[in-house]
Scaffold this motif. Structure first.
Motif, PDB file in Angstrom:
ATOM      1  N   THR A 242       0.836  -1.220   0.000  1.00 37.06           N
ATOM      2  CA  THR A 242       0.000   0.000   0.000  1.00 37.06           C
ATOM      3  C   THR A 242       0.867   1.265   0.000  1.00 37.06           C
ATOM      4  O   THR A 242       0.345   2.373  -0.082  1.00 37.06           O
ATOM      5  CB  THR A 242      -0.917   0.027   1.238  1.00 37.06           C
ATOM      6  OG1 THR A 242      -0.096   0.085   2.417  1.00 37.06           O
ATOM      7  CG2 THR A 242      -1.784  -1.209   1.305  1.00 37.06           C
ATOM      8  N   LYS A 243       2.182   1.077   0.118  1.00 34.81           N
ATOM      9  CA  LYS A 243       3.087   2.240   0.195  1.00 34.81           C
ATOM     10  C   LYS A 243       3.833   2.492  -1.118  1.00 34.81           C
ATOM     11  O   LYS A 243       4.695   3.359  -1.197  1.00 34.81           O
ATOM     12  CB  LYS A 243       4.089   2.070   1.352  1.00 34.81           C
ATOM     13  CG  LYS A 243       3.435   1.921   2.705  1.00 34.81           C
ATOM     14  CD  LYS A 243       2.466   3.074   2.998  1.00 34.81           C
ATOM     15  CE  LYS A 243       1.734   2.882   4.312  1.00 34.81           C
ATOM     16  NZ  LYS A 243       0.607   3.857   4.453  1.00 34.81           N
ATOM     17  N   ILE A 244       3.524   1.661  -2.145  1.00 37.68           N
ATOM     18  CA  ILE A 244       4.110   1.938  -3.472  1.00 37.68           C
ATOM     19  C   ILE A 244       2.949   2.169  -4.423  1.00 37.68           C
ATOM     20  O   ILE A 244       1.971   1.402  -4.432  1.00 37.68           O
ATOM     21  CB  ILE A 244       5.007   0.780  -3.972  1.00 37.68           C
ATOM     22  CG1 ILE A 244       4.244  -0.546  -4.102  1.00 37.68           C
ATOM     23  CG2 ILE A 244       6.224   0.621  -3.086  1.00 37.68           C
ATOM     24  CD1 ILE A 244       5.031  -1.623  -4.853  1.00 37.68           C
ATOM     25  N   THR A 245       3.032   3.224  -5.237  1.00 39.47           N
ATOM     26  CA  THR A 245       1.955   3.442  -6.187  1.00 39.47           C
ATOM     27  C   THR A 245       2.095   2.460  -7.334  1.00 39.47           C
ATOM     28  O   THR A 245       3.207   2.181  -7.790  1.00 39.47           O
ATOM     29  CB  THR A 245       1.946   4.896  -6.713  1.00 39.47           C
ATOM     30  OG1 THR A 245       0.767   5.093  -7.494  1.00 39.47           O
ATOM     31  CG2 THR A 245       3.171   5.216  -7.545  1.00 39.47           C
ATOM     32  N   GLY A 246       1.000   1.867  -7.736  1.00 41.01           N
ATOM     33  CA  GLY A 246       1.044   0.940  -8.858  1.00 41.01           C
ATOM     34  C   GLY A 246       0.953  -0.519  -8.473  1.00 41.01           C
ATOM     35  O   GLY A 246       0.990  -1.400  -9.329  1.00 41.01           O
ATOM     36  N   ALA A 247       0.842  -0.806  -7.167  1.00 37.31           N
ATOM     37  CA  ALA A 247       0.716  -2.221  -6.771  1.00 37.31           C
ATOM     38  C   ALA A 247      -0.535  -2.827  -7.404  1.00 37.31           C
ATOM     39  O   ALA A 247      -0.496  -3.918  -7.973  1.00 37.31           O
ATOM     40  CB  ALA A 247       0.676  -2.349  -5.252  1.00 37.31           C
ATOM     41  N   GLY A 248      -1.651  -2.092  -7.336  1.00 40.04           N
ATOM     42  CA  GLY A 248      -2.883  -2.596  -7.943  1.00 40.04           C
ATOM     43  C   GLY A 248      -2.836  -2.571  -9.461  1.00 40.04           C
ATOM     44  O   GLY A 248      -3.216  -3.538 -10.124  1.00 40.04           O
ATOM     45  N   CYS A 249      -2.306  -1.458 -10.006  1.00 37.00           N
ATOM     46  CA  CYS A 249      -2.228  -1.354 -11.472  1.00 37.00           C
ATOM     47  C   CYS A 249      -1.370  -2.467 -12.060  1.00 37.00           C
ATOM     48  O   CYS A 249      -1.712  -3.076 -13.069  1.00 37.00           O
ATOM     49  CB  CYS A 249      -1.627  -0.006 -11.856  1.00 37.00           C
ATOM     50  SG  CYS A 249      -2.577   1.409 -11.308  1.00 37.00           S
ATOM     51  N   SER A 250      -0.225  -2.733 -11.410  1.00 41.00           N
ATOM     52  CA  SER A 250       0.663  -3.775 -11.948  1.00 41.00           C
ATOM     53  C   SER A 250       0.054  -5.155 -11.754  1.00 41.00           C
ATOM     54  O   SER A 250       0.253  -6.050 -12.578  1.00 41.00           O
ATOM     55  CB  SER A 250       2.046  -3.699 -11.282  1.00 41.00           C
ATOM     56  OG  SER A 250       1.938  -3.782  -9.870  1.00 41.00           O
ATOM     57  N   LEU A 251      -0.753  -5.335 -10.704  1.00 39.39           N
ATOM     58  CA  LEU A 251      -1.477  -6.604 -10.549  1.00 39.39           C
ATOM     59  C   LEU A 251      -2.456  -6.788 -11.711  1.00 39.39           C
ATOM     60  O   LEU A 251      -2.596  -7.885 -12.264  1.00 39.39           O
ATOM     61  CB  LEU A 251      -2.225  -6.654  -9.219  1.00 39.39           C
ATOM     62  CG  LEU A 251      -3.109  -7.879  -8.979  1.00 39.39           C
ATOM     63  CD1 LEU A 251      -2.327  -9.181  -9.114  1.00 39.39           C
ATOM     64  CD2 LEU A 251      -3.778  -7.791  -7.603  1.00 39.39           C
ATOM     65  N   GLY A 252      -3.094  -5.689 -12.133  1.00 44.92           N
ATOM     66  CA  GLY A 252      -3.983  -5.769 -13.302  1.00 44.92           C
ATOM     67  C   GLY A 252      -3.220  -6.165 -14.551  1.00 44.92           C
ATOM     68  O   GLY A 252      -3.662  -7.017 -15.333  1.00 44.92           O
ATOM     69  N   GLY A 253      -2.034  -5.573 -14.745  1.00 42.68           N
ATOM     70  CA  GLY A 253      -1.230  -5.907 -15.919  1.00 42.68           C
ATOM     71  C   GLY A 253      -0.776  -7.360 -15.914  1.00 42.68           C
ATOM     72  O   GLY A 253      -0.816  -8.054 -16.942  1.00 42.68           O
TER      73      GLY A 253
END
Ligand SMILES: Nc1ncnc2c1ncn2[C@@H]1O[C@H](COP(=O)(O)OP(=O)(O)O)[C@@H](O)[C@H]1O
Ligand SMILES: Cc1ncsc1CCOP(=O)(O)O
Ligand SMILES: [Mg+2]
Length: 317
Positions: A242-253
């Motif tokens: 939760t402290k790095i931006t893009g954890a969710g976005c990269s999971l989507g990728g």
């Protein structure tokens, strides 16, 4: 768990958040899904599948690097004819609405229409669903040409299900506990609060899918993945995500990378478990968010197909 109700979202018999996780049981070590996950992880590393991305400008680099770290390859684009041409050689497409430009309002509905007309699988990350008229107009348009998989945090899944009028007027999380929504890219709801919305959404996606199969992945402290019939819970991972931006976005990728080689529910579970294994490993050596992100990419690369298949997977009753 198989819901006996036709519209889980409004069902009064739906299990309460507190009982959901307590009643979940570990998936057997020899369960077919674990075998499918191991095979998919091996295939990704053998085939280097391409999952192209139309994604936000904030996390686009981490999305591409995470796809390469798990064994896939990446191509990032914003033009409908480019996406259509690349979809001929890509195993899947990923669309993320985190940052918007005016021409997206016309381009994205066209891309979704083209992908579905050619029965090409795609993953949607409805970042900040409910925020802004342009994003709402784009997300609403996707109901007509829906994705194969939706991956989001709890608030995004609740908001999208509501925006598509699939929740049969169910009480929204904000009505239930006064939570205000949307709150931007972070969730203001717990994963358990999105369970019914996720089951309802997955059933809708399956009914519109060329293969009759689909999946919804709700990320959070204990992830939830469902095909509309069964609900899986995926504990573990690290709060440092939760402290790095893009954890969710990269999971989507990475979900798109897996979707290029296997069915939707296997892809959604495999990507989430791969992330949980890798983030747990990365947290053991990280001294802060910067070193965590680097260690996380290394751990995505080094986590074996066997270890991913053995990852923490519970099946909810
Ligand atoms: N509290 C947590 N503990 C462990 N893993 C987490 C936690 N919160 C999020 N994650 C993980 O971080 C990744 C992104 O999830 P999340 O932060 O919910 O997405 P988003 O960034 O889109 O809001 C997922 O792999 C999820 O499992
Ligand atoms: C901060 C931000 N703003 C628009 S998109 C974005 C990244 C969101 O990434 P994630 O959903 O993976 O946290
Ligand atoms: Mg997100």
């Amino acid at each position: 768990m198989s819901d006996s109700t036709s519209s889980a979202a409004s069902s009064s018999t739906a299990s309460s958040p507190t009982t959901q996780l307590a009643s979940a049981k570990p998936l057997e070590a020899d369960h077919p899904i674990r075998k499918a996950i191991e095979q998919a992880a091996r295939q990704v590393r053998r085939q280097t599948p391409l999952a192209q991305s139309f994604t936000n400008f904030v996390t686009i680099n981490l999305v591409a690097n995470a796809q390469l770290a798990v064994g896939g390859t990446a191509a990032m684009s914003y033009l409908p004819d480019d996406i259509a041409d690349v979809s001929a050689i890509a195993g899947a497409t990923y669309i993320n609405v985190g940052t918007l430009l005016p021409f997206f309002a016309e381009a994205l509905p066209q891309i979704a229409k083209d992908l579905n007309a050619s029965a090409k699988p795609w993953v949607l990350d409805p970042v900040a669903a409910g925020l802004g008229n342009t994003r709402t107009s784009i997300l609403r348009s996707f109901k007509e040409n829906p994705p194969t998989i939706v991956r989001g945090n709890a608030s995004e899944i609740i908001a999208l299900t509501h925006m598509w009028d699939l929740d049969m007027g169910a009480k929204q999380a904000d009505d239930a506990d006064g939570t205000s929504r949307p709150a931007g890219v972070e969730s203001v709801d717990d994963v358990d609060q999105a369970r019914n919305a996720a089951v309802t959404l997955a059933r809708f996606l399956s009914s519109r899918s060329a293969t009759g199969t689909a999946a919804v992945a709700v990320s959070g402290a204990v992830d939830l993945v469902t095909d509309g019939a069964k609900v899986y819970r995926l504990p573990g991972g690290s709060e440092l995500m939760t402290k790095i931006t893009g954890a969710g976005c990269s999971l989507g990728g990475v979900t798109g990378t897996y979707l290029a080689v296997c069915d939707p529910i296997t892809a959604a579970i495999a990507a989430s478990v791969h992330f949980n294994c890798a983030s747990q490993t990365a947290a053991e050596t990280a001294t802060g968010p910067g070193s965590f992100q680097t260690a996380f990419l290394d751990a995505l690369w080094n986590t074996s197909a066997t270890d991913i298949a053995k990852g923490a997977i519970l099946i909810a009753e």
